[in-house]
Design a protein around this motif. Structure first.
Motif, PDB file in Angstrom:
ATOM      1  N   CYS A 225      -6.643 -17.390   3.484  1.00 28.57           N
ATOM      2  CA  CYS A 225      -6.261 -16.795   2.183  1.00 28.57           C
ATOM      3  C   CYS A 225      -4.940 -16.223   2.695  1.00 28.57           C
ATOM      4  CB  CYS A 225      -6.997 -15.550   1.805  1.00 28.57           C
ATOM      5  SG  CYS A 225      -8.681 -15.961   1.388  1.00 28.57           S
ATOM      6  N   GLN A 226      -3.661 -17.113   2.066  1.00 30.56           N
ATOM      7  CA  GLN A 226      -2.277 -16.960   2.576  1.00 30.56           C
ATOM      8  C   GLN A 226      -1.760 -15.498   1.912  1.00 30.56           C
ATOM      9  OE1 GLN A 226      -0.969 -18.906   4.906  1.00 30.56           O
ATOM     10  NE2 GLN A 226      -2.964 -19.809   4.909  1.00 30.56           N
ATOM     11  N   GLY A 227      -2.180 -15.121   0.883  1.00 34.76           N
ATOM     12  CA  GLY A 227      -1.622 -13.711   0.373  1.00 34.76           C
ATOM     13  C   GLY A 227      -2.414 -12.767   0.602  1.00 34.76           C
ATOM     14  N   LEU A 228      -3.338 -12.666   1.421  1.00 34.49           N
ATOM     15  CA  LEU A 228      -4.340 -11.576   1.710  1.00 34.49           C
ATOM     16  C   LEU A 228      -3.719 -10.389   2.535  1.00 34.49           C
ATOM     17  CD1 LEU A 228      -7.052 -10.597   0.914  1.00 34.49           C
ATOM     18  CD2 LEU A 228      -7.752 -11.328   3.153  1.00 34.49           C
ATOM     19  N   ARG A 229      -3.361  -9.074   2.094  1.00 36.15           N
ATOM     20  CA  ARG A 229      -2.850  -8.315   2.850  1.00 36.15           C
ATOM     21  C   ARG A 229      -3.695  -7.197   3.196  1.00 36.15           C
ATOM     22  NH1 ARG A 229       0.819  -7.816  -1.954  1.00 36.15           N
ATOM     23  NH2 ARG A 229       0.144  -5.852  -2.389  1.00 36.15           N
ATOM     24  N   VAL A 230      -5.091  -7.017   2.603  1.00 34.34           N
ATOM     25  CA  VAL A 230      -5.868  -6.110   2.903  1.00 34.34           C
ATOM     26  C   VAL A 230      -7.310  -6.773   3.135  1.00 34.34           C
ATOM     27  CG1 VAL A 230      -6.951  -4.051   2.374  1.00 34.34           C
ATOM     28  CG2 VAL A 230      -4.350  -4.154   2.084  1.00 34.34           C
ATOM     29  N   MET A 273      -5.272   6.791  -6.521  1.00 39.10           N
ATOM     30  CA  MET A 273      -5.825   7.027  -5.071  1.00 39.10           C
ATOM     31  C   MET A 273      -7.382   6.788  -4.926  1.00 39.10           C
ATOM     32  SD  MET A 273      -4.921   7.903  -1.996  1.00 39.10           S
ATOM     33  CE  MET A 273      -3.432   8.464  -2.095  1.00 39.10           C
ATOM     34  N   ASP A 274      -7.213   5.751  -4.208  1.00 44.45           N
ATOM     35  CA  ASP A 274      -8.802   5.332  -3.729  1.00 44.45           C
ATOM     36  C   ASP A 274      -9.074   4.448  -2.645  1.00 44.45           C
ATOM     37  OD1 ASP A 274      -7.385   2.892  -4.372  1.00 44.45           O
ATOM     38  OD2 ASP A 274      -8.349   2.135  -6.213  1.00 44.45           O
ATOM     39  N   PHE A 275      -9.884   3.877  -2.287  1.00 46.67           N
ATOM     40  CA  PHE A 275     -10.070   3.340  -0.925  1.00 46.67           C
ATOM     41  C   PHE A 275      -9.214   2.227  -0.681  1.00 46.67           C
ATOM     42  CE2 PHE A 275     -12.444   0.058  -3.228  1.00 46.67           C
ATOM     43  CZ  PHE A 275     -12.283  -1.105  -2.378  1.00 46.67           C
ATOM     44  N   TRP A 276      -8.649   1.404  -1.857  1.00 45.42           N
ATOM     45  CA  TRP A 276      -7.770   0.497  -1.609  1.00 45.42           C
ATOM     46  C   TRP A 276      -6.405   1.041  -0.859  1.00 45.42           C
ATOM     47  CZ3 TRP A 276      -9.626  -4.072  -1.422  1.00 45.42           C
ATOM     48  CH2 TRP A 276     -10.658  -4.602  -2.405  1.00 45.42           C
ATOM     49  N   VAL A 277      -6.098   2.162  -1.568  1.00 44.34           N
ATOM     50  CA  VAL A 277      -4.580   2.822  -1.151  1.00 44.34           C
ATOM     51  C   VAL A 277      -4.980   3.379   0.259  1.00 44.34           C
ATOM     52  CG1 VAL A 277      -3.136   4.882  -1.612  1.00 44.34           C
ATOM     53  CG2 VAL A 277      -4.213   3.423  -3.650  1.00 44.34           C
ATOM     54  N   ALA A 279      -6.800   2.355   2.513  1.00 42.65           N
ATOM     55  CA  ALA A 279      -6.663   1.276   3.602  1.00 42.65           C
ATOM     56  C   ALA A 279      -5.258   0.698   3.735  1.00 42.65           C
ATOM     57  CB  ALA A 279      -7.678   0.130   3.130  1.00 42.65           C
ATOM     58  N   GLU A 280      -4.407   0.807   2.777  1.00 43.58           N
ATOM     59  CA  GLU A 280      -3.045   0.184   2.717  1.00 43.58           C
ATOM     60  C   GLU A 280      -2.477   1.138   3.740  1.00 43.58           C
ATOM     61  OE1 GLU A 280      -1.908   0.121  -1.250  1.00 43.58           O
ATOM     62  OE2 GLU A 280      -2.421  -1.654  -1.821  1.00 43.58           O
ATOM     63  N   GLU A 281      -2.597   2.437   3.435  1.00 45.16           N
ATOM     64  CA  GLU A 281      -1.779   3.494   4.225  1.00 45.16           C
ATOM     65  C   GLU A 281      -2.234   3.461   5.733  1.00 45.16           C
ATOM     66  OE1 GLU A 281      -2.838   7.096   2.230  1.00 45.16           O
ATOM     67  OE2 GLU A 281      -1.257   6.968   0.642  1.00 45.16           O
ATOM     68  N   PHE A 282      -3.420   3.400   5.983  1.00 44.58           N
ATOM     69  CA  PHE A 282      -3.921   2.908   7.337  1.00 44.58           C
ATOM     70  C   PHE A 282      -3.249   1.838   8.129  1.00 44.58           C
ATOM     71  CE2 PHE A 282      -6.990   1.855  10.753  1.00 44.58           C
ATOM     72  CZ  PHE A 282      -7.058   2.803  11.498  1.00 44.58           C
ATOM     73  N   ILE A 283      -3.201   0.602   7.431  1.00 42.45           N
ATOM     74  CA  ILE A 283      -2.701  -0.723   7.773  1.00 42.45           C
ATOM     75  C   ILE A 283      -1.143  -0.363   7.962  1.00 42.45           C
ATOM     76  CG2 ILE A 283      -2.086  -2.862   7.088  1.00 42.45           C
ATOM     77  CD1 ILE A 283      -4.576  -3.229   5.569  1.00 42.45           C
ATOM     78  N   ILE A 298     -11.278   3.678   9.918  1.00 45.26           N
ATOM     79  CA  ILE A 298     -10.793   4.825   9.330  1.00 45.26           C
ATOM     80  C   ILE A 298     -11.768   6.111   9.438  1.00 45.26           C
ATOM     81  CG2 ILE A 298     -10.081   5.913   7.244  1.00 45.26           C
ATOM     82  CD1 ILE A 298      -8.989   3.389   6.111  1.00 45.26           C
ATOM     83  N   PRO A 299     -11.175   7.032  10.105  1.00 41.74           N
ATOM     84  CA  PRO A 299     -12.262   7.963  10.409  1.00 41.74           C
ATOM     85  C   PRO A 299     -13.015   8.938   9.111  1.00 41.74           C
ATOM     86  CG  PRO A 299     -10.268   8.756  11.340  1.00 41.74           C
ATOM     87  CD  PRO A 299     -10.078   7.193  10.707  1.00 41.74           C
ATOM     88  N   GLY A 300     -13.943   9.289   9.188  1.00 40.65           N
ATOM     89  CA  GLY A 300     -14.370  10.127   7.937  1.00 40.65           C
ATOM     90  C   GLY A 300     -14.618   9.353   6.622  1.00 40.65           C
TER      91      GLY A 300
END
Length: 307
Positions: A225-230, A273-277, A279-283, A298-300
């Motif tokens: 999946c070439q465009g996959l970022r997360v 603000m949800d789990f996607w965001v 995840a993006e911030e952690f990456i 991601i802890p917690g």
């Protein structure tokens, strides 16, 4: 005599600025909308559509998961099944244009109401709880321009899902999806079907799964999946199943706990603000060195702290 209601509220502000202020207040706190609607007729026309930006159509048992106390738009919930049809019909008869122009986020946990899906034709973000199957569902969803989809493919395609000769992800309902969460991948065949199908999605950038049986397919997904970022392995409780080494070292992979999935989705629809965001911030932190580049957990569980 004019049929337009009198305006008890006069403002010295330019009408465009006044409208922007009221819309911002309604968008920021939807619970204010009923109060704002009685300020003046023009204010009612501005803010009433914002009540229907998010619609949650659930049985009472799901309402008990914590949505009741959440700050929300009008929710079609807390109803006995024999009353649900009447409530939907009233909304469709009184607000059909509002639903079309305003509803962007929709949650369904039962056989979907055809007229509701037709009316809310601008929905971009859809959460389907696994028991919401109906034979016409793919056709109904194909008419939408979905960008975010949370679903169980077996729900969408019934027993045909296990037909390996058919790639269900080529269906038009997936054509614009950027964020996809697949719930309940319970067999190796379903995991393979999912992995093969994901590569055919033209706009996919974010993918999440909830079953560890899909973990062996994760590395291949990141490669095809070439465009996959997360890529998120999303758990409902803390546990650490064996993980392929190649998957853990890829900065796009994140493992996280999100016990209150629908509540987290609702908060994302409301605030962005949800789990996607998360995840993006952690990456981003992994890549910048703020977090160890080999750390993928991601802890917690932020979803537990939602109001």
């Amino acid at each position: 005599m004019s049929s337009t209601p009198s305006e008890p509220f006069e403002s010295a502000l330019p009408i465009e600025l006044e409208q922007r202020i009221f819309e911002l207040a309604a968008y920021t706190d939807p619970l204010l909308v009923p109060t704002l609607m009685v300020v003046a007729w023009r204010v009612k026309q501005w803010v009433e559509p914002l009540r229907y930006r998010i619609v949650i159509y659930v049985w009472p048992d799901l309402a008990a998961t914590g949505l009741n106390g959440h700050r929300s738009y009008p929710l079609l919930k807390d109803l006995r099944p024999n009353h649900l049809q009447g409530r939907v019909n009233r909304i469709l008869s009184t607000h059909p244009t509002i639903l079309k122009n305003s509803t962007r986020h929709l949650c369904l946990n039962q056989t979907p109401h055809r007229d509701l899906l037709h009316a809310a034709s601008s929905v971009e973000d859809l959460w389907l709880v696994p028991d919401s199957f109906h034979s016409s569902l793919p056709e109904l969803l194909g008419a939408l321009t979905l960008k975010r989809l949370h679903c169980t493919p077996a729900t969408l395609f019934s027993d045909q899902w296990q037909n390996a000769s058919r790639n269900h992800f080529t269906h038009s309902l997936f054509s614009n999806v950027t964020h996809l969460q697949i719930l309940l991948i319970r067999s190796i065949d379903a995991a393979v079907e999912t992995r093969i199908g994901l590569a055919s999605l033209p706009n996919l950038t974010h993918f999440a799964f909830t079953d560890d049986i899909f973990l062996p397919e994760g590395t291949t997904v990141l490669g095809t999946c070439q465009g996959l970022r997360v890529l998120v392995f999303k758990l409902t409780f803390t546990r650490f199943p064996p993980l392929p080494t190649e998957l853990g070292v890829d900065s796009r992979f994140v493992q996280m706990v999100c016990a209150k999935g629908i509540k987290d989705w609702h908060m994302g629809a409301l605030t962005g603000m949800d789990f996607w965001v998360r995840a993006e911030e952690f990456i981003a932190k992994r890549r910048s060195g703020e977090v160890d580049c080999l750390e993928y957990v991601i802890p917690g569980d932020e979803s537990e702290n939602l109001p």
